[in-house]
Design a protein around this motif. Structure first.
Motif, PDB file in Angstrom:
ATOM      1  N   GLU A 119       0.735  -1.460  -0.204  1.00 42.51           N
ATOM      2  CA  GLU A 119      -0.083   0.141  -0.019  1.00 42.51           C
ATOM      3  C   GLU A 119       1.039   1.016   0.234  1.00 42.51           C
ATOM      4  OE1 GLU A 119      -4.146  -1.208   2.046  1.00 42.51           O
ATOM      5  OE2 GLU A 119      -2.814  -0.326   3.387  1.00 42.51           O
ATOM      6  N   THR A 120       1.532   1.336   0.922  1.00 44.21           N
ATOM      7  CA  THR A 120       2.869   2.714   0.426  1.00 44.21           C
ATOM      8  C   THR A 120       3.828   3.149  -0.673  1.00 44.21           C
ATOM      9  OG1 THR A 120       3.724   2.428   3.130  1.00 44.21           O
ATOM     10  CG2 THR A 120       4.786   3.641   1.593  1.00 44.21           C
ATOM     11  N   PRO A 121       4.291   1.923  -1.532  1.00 46.11           N
ATOM     12  CA  PRO A 121       4.625   2.080  -2.481  1.00 46.11           C
ATOM     13  C   PRO A 121       3.635   2.896  -3.464  1.00 46.11           C
ATOM     14  CG  PRO A 121       4.997  -0.380  -1.942  1.00 46.11           C
ATOM     15  CD  PRO A 121       4.888   0.654  -0.946  1.00 46.11           C
ATOM     16  N   VAL A 122       2.015   2.130  -3.278  1.00 49.00           N
ATOM     17  CA  VAL A 122       1.585   2.253  -4.608  1.00 49.00           C
ATOM     18  C   VAL A 122       0.303   3.406  -4.290  1.00 49.00           C
ATOM     19  CG1 VAL A 122      -0.855   1.192  -5.295  1.00 49.00           C
ATOM     20  CG2 VAL A 122       1.153  -0.124  -4.917  1.00 49.00           C
ATOM     21  N   THR A 123       0.815   4.242  -2.869  1.00 49.56           N
ATOM     22  CA  THR A 123       0.172   5.287  -2.596  1.00 49.56           C
ATOM     23  C   THR A 123       1.188   6.242  -3.084  1.00 49.56           C
ATOM     24  OG1 THR A 123      -1.062   4.621  -0.743  1.00 49.56           O
ATOM     25  CG2 THR A 123      -0.830   6.324  -0.749  1.00 49.56           C
ATOM     26  N   ARG A 124       2.649   6.267  -2.564  1.00 46.06           N
ATOM     27  CA  ARG A 124       3.573   7.518  -3.202  1.00 46.06           C
ATOM     28  C   ARG A 124       3.835   7.555  -4.519  1.00 46.06           C
ATOM     29  NH1 ARG A 124       8.186   6.218   1.376  1.00 46.06           N
ATOM     30  NH2 ARG A 124       6.875   6.785   3.363  1.00 46.06           N
ATOM     31  N   CYS A 125       3.642   5.918  -5.172  1.00 45.53           N
ATOM     32  CA  CYS A 125       3.566   5.691  -6.747  1.00 45.53           C
ATOM     33  C   CYS A 125       2.445   6.730  -7.595  1.00 45.53           C
ATOM     34  CB  CYS A 125       3.679   4.685  -7.202  1.00 45.53           C
ATOM     35  SG  CYS A 125       4.314   4.650  -8.681  1.00 45.53           S
ATOM     36  N   HIS A 126       1.532   6.788  -7.168  1.00 43.03           N
ATOM     37  CA  HIS A 126       0.168   7.695  -7.649  1.00 43.03           C
ATOM     38  C   HIS A 126      -0.039   8.288  -7.539  1.00 43.03           C
ATOM     39  CE1 HIS A 126      -0.871   4.042  -9.959  1.00 43.03           C
ATOM     40  NE2 HIS A 126      -0.646   3.209  -9.117  1.00 43.03           N
ATOM     41  N   GLY A 127       0.957   9.081  -6.395  1.00 43.34           N
ATOM     42  CA  GLY A 127       0.270  10.697  -5.752  1.00 43.34           C
ATOM     43  C   GLY A 127       0.840  11.868  -6.470  1.00 43.34           C
ATOM     44  N   ASP A 128       2.113  11.281  -7.403  1.00 44.40           N
ATOM     45  CA  ASP A 128       2.664  12.542  -7.899  1.00 44.40           C
ATOM     46  C   ASP A 128       2.560  12.525  -8.841  1.00 44.40           C
ATOM     47  OD1 ASP A 128       3.645  10.214  -9.097  1.00 44.40           O
ATOM     48  OD2 ASP A 128       6.210   9.875  -8.310  1.00 44.40           O
ATOM     49  N   ASP A 129       1.136  12.325  -9.798  1.00 45.35           N
ATOM     50  CA  ASP A 129       0.803  12.635 -11.379  1.00 45.35           C
ATOM     51  C   ASP A 129       2.037  12.271 -12.695  1.00 45.35           C
ATOM     52  OD1 ASP A 129      -2.141  13.621  -9.968  1.00 45.35           O
ATOM     53  OD2 ASP A 129      -0.888  15.460 -10.128  1.00 45.35           O
ATOM     54  N   ARG A 130       2.472  10.969 -12.528  1.00 44.53           N
ATOM     55  CA  ARG A 130       2.994  10.176 -13.260  1.00 44.53           C
ATOM     56  C   ARG A 130       2.855   9.566 -14.411  1.00 44.53           C
ATOM     57  NH1 ARG A 130       9.270   9.802 -11.001  1.00 44.53           N
ATOM     58  NH2 ARG A 130       9.292   9.058 -12.705  1.00 44.53           N
ATOM     59  N   SER A 131       2.576   9.086 -14.932  1.00 47.05           N
ATOM     60  CA  SER A 131       2.124   8.131 -16.063  1.00 47.05           C
ATOM     61  C   SER A 131       2.935   6.733 -15.546  1.00 47.05           C
ATOM     62  CB  SER A 131       1.858   8.512 -17.058  1.00 47.05           C
ATOM     63  OG  SER A 131       3.497   8.266 -17.329  1.00 47.05           O
ATOM     64  N   ASP A 132       3.674   7.242 -15.579  1.00 56.14           N
ATOM     65  CA  ASP A 132       5.229   5.950 -14.874  1.00 56.14           C
ATOM     66  C   ASP A 132       4.849   6.018 -14.145  1.00 56.14           C
ATOM     67  OD1 ASP A 132       6.641   7.876 -15.069  1.00 56.14           O
ATOM     68  OD2 ASP A 132       8.589   6.553 -14.958  1.00 56.14           O
ATOM     69  N   CYS A 133       5.351   4.222 -13.249  1.00 60.13           N
ATOM     70  CA  CYS A 133       5.613   4.231 -11.949  1.00 60.13           C
ATOM     71  C   CYS A 133       6.975   3.638 -11.513  1.00 60.13           C
ATOM     72  CB  CYS A 133       4.590   3.307 -11.002  1.00 60.13           C
ATOM     73  SG  CYS A 133       4.488   3.223  -9.179  1.00 60.13           S
ATOM     74  N   PRO A 134       8.572   3.475 -11.514  1.00 58.76           N
ATOM     75  CA  PRO A 134       9.480   3.247 -10.836  1.00 58.76           C
ATOM     76  C   PRO A 134       9.251   2.369  -9.840  1.00 58.76           C
ATOM     77  CG  PRO A 134       9.904   5.723 -10.572  1.00 58.76           C
ATOM     78  CD  PRO A 134       8.079   5.437 -10.778  1.00 58.76           C
ATOM     79  N   ILE A 135       8.893   2.951  -8.745  1.00 58.61           N
ATOM     80  CA  ILE A 135       9.126   1.391  -7.489  1.00 58.61           C
ATOM     81  C   ILE A 135       7.659   0.390  -8.052  1.00 58.61           C
ATOM     82  CG2 ILE A 135       7.910   1.677  -5.259  1.00 58.61           C
ATOM     83  CD1 ILE A 135       8.000   4.547  -5.060  1.00 58.61           C
ATOM     84  N   LEU A 136       6.727   0.830  -8.318  1.00 59.37           N
ATOM     85  CA  LEU A 136       6.197  -0.791  -8.984  1.00 59.37           C
ATOM     86  C   LEU A 136       7.138  -1.509 -10.150  1.00 59.37           C
ATOM     87  CD1 LEU A 136       2.593   0.407  -9.016  1.00 59.37           C
ATOM     88  CD2 LEU A 136       3.378  -0.953  -7.329  1.00 59.37           C
ATOM     89  N   ASP A 137       7.305  -0.769 -10.888  1.00 56.11           N
ATOM     90  CA  ASP A 137       8.175  -1.478 -12.508  1.00 56.11           C
ATOM     91  C   ASP A 137       9.009  -2.255 -11.728  1.00 56.11           C
ATOM     92  OD1 ASP A 137       6.836  -0.107 -14.353  1.00 56.11           O
ATOM     93  OD2 ASP A 137       7.865   1.648 -14.877  1.00 56.11           O
ATOM     94  N   ASP A 138       9.870  -1.585 -10.755  1.00 53.86           N
ATOM     95  CA  ASP A 138      10.892  -2.902  -9.988  1.00 53.86           C
ATOM     96  C   ASP A 138      10.273  -3.921  -9.287  1.00 53.86           C
ATOM     97  OD1 ASP A 138      13.501  -2.655  -9.173  1.00 53.86           O
ATOM     98  OD2 ASP A 138      12.667  -2.056  -7.242  1.00 53.86           O
ATOM     99  N   LEU A 139       9.625  -3.343  -8.045  1.00 53.74           N
ATOM    100  CA  LEU A 139       8.813  -4.568  -7.721  1.00 53.74           C
ATOM    101  C   LEU A 139       8.022  -5.452  -8.753  1.00 53.74           C
ATOM    102  CD1 LEU A 139       6.897  -2.561  -5.237  1.00 53.74           C
ATOM    103  CD2 LEU A 139       8.560  -4.056  -5.010  1.00 53.74           C
ATOM    104  N   ALA A 140       8.085  -4.859  -9.962  1.00 52.88           N
ATOM    105  CA  ALA A 140       7.852  -6.143 -10.886  1.00 52.88           C
ATOM    106  C   ALA A 140       8.836  -6.419 -11.856  1.00 52.88           C
ATOM    107  CB  ALA A 140       6.874  -5.752 -11.623  1.00 52.88           C
ATOM    108  N   GLY A 141       9.626  -5.834 -11.215  1.00 53.32           N
ATOM    109  CA  GLY A 141      11.535  -6.804 -12.430  1.00 53.32           C
ATOM    110  C   GLY A 141      11.078  -5.626 -14.102  1.00 53.32           C
ATOM    111  N   ARG A 142      10.809  -5.032 -13.858  1.00 49.64           N
ATOM    112  CA  ARG A 142      10.293  -4.793 -15.506  1.00 49.64           C
ATOM    113  C   ARG A 142      11.905  -2.959 -15.487  1.00 49.64           C
ATOM    114  NH1 ARG A 142       3.984  -4.272 -14.807  1.00 49.64           N
ATOM    115  NH2 ARG A 142       4.707  -2.745 -13.844  1.00 49.64           N
ATOM    116  N   GLU A 143      11.760  -2.855 -16.808  1.00 49.23           N
ATOM    117  CA  GLU A 143      13.394  -2.517 -17.032  1.00 49.23           C
ATOM    118  C   GLU A 143      11.907  -1.084 -17.197  1.00 49.23           C
ATOM    119  OE1 GLU A 143      16.639  -2.895 -18.914  1.00 49.23           O
ATOM    120  OE2 GLU A 143      16.036  -4.821 -19.190  1.00 49.23           O
ATOM    121  N   MET A 144      12.835   0.200 -16.809  1.00 50.03           N
ATOM    122  CA  MET A 144      12.315   1.087 -17.216  1.00 50.03           C
ATOM    123  C   MET A 144      12.335   2.179 -18.317  1.00 50.03           C
ATOM    124  SD  MET A 144      12.755   3.572 -12.955  1.00 50.03           S
ATOM    125  CE  MET A 144      13.459   4.947 -13.927  1.00 50.03           C
TER     126      MET A 144
END
Length: 85
Positions: free
Chosen positions: A57-82
């Motif tokens: 919940e914390t990284p998801v909330t922080r990621c979606h709180g900055d109005d960015r279309s991408d999410c480096p935190i979630l991408d990293d957790l999912a193992g996706r390259e930015m």
């Protein structure tokens, strides 16, 4: 345990438990009557899912709180390259 018992024990609505089953997160056995029959291990899996949800919940909330279309935190957790910018 039937779905009502698991719902009461976990605090999750039965509808959520059914959804978790639909998407493959839970696989309860079925009785001869077709009703779900959760083992102690199945109920423990729900506890583990709730703990994981709480952890994310914390990284998801922080990621979606900055109005960015991408999410480096979630991408990293999912193992996706930015994407290179």
């Amino acid at each position: 345990m039937n779905i009502g018992e698991v719902s009461r024990a976990s605090g999750l609505p039965a509808k959520t438990i059914r959804y978790y089953e639909d998407i493959g997160l839970l696989r309860p056995a079925r009785g001869t009557n077709g009703h779900r029959d959760f083992s102690k291990q199945g109920a423990q899996s729900i506890d583990e899912l709730l703990a994981l949800k709480s952890t994310l919940e914390t990284p998801v909330t922080r990621c979606h709180g900055d109005d960015r279309s991408d999410c480096p935190i979630l991408d990293d957790l999912a193992g996706r390259e930015m994407a290179k910018q």
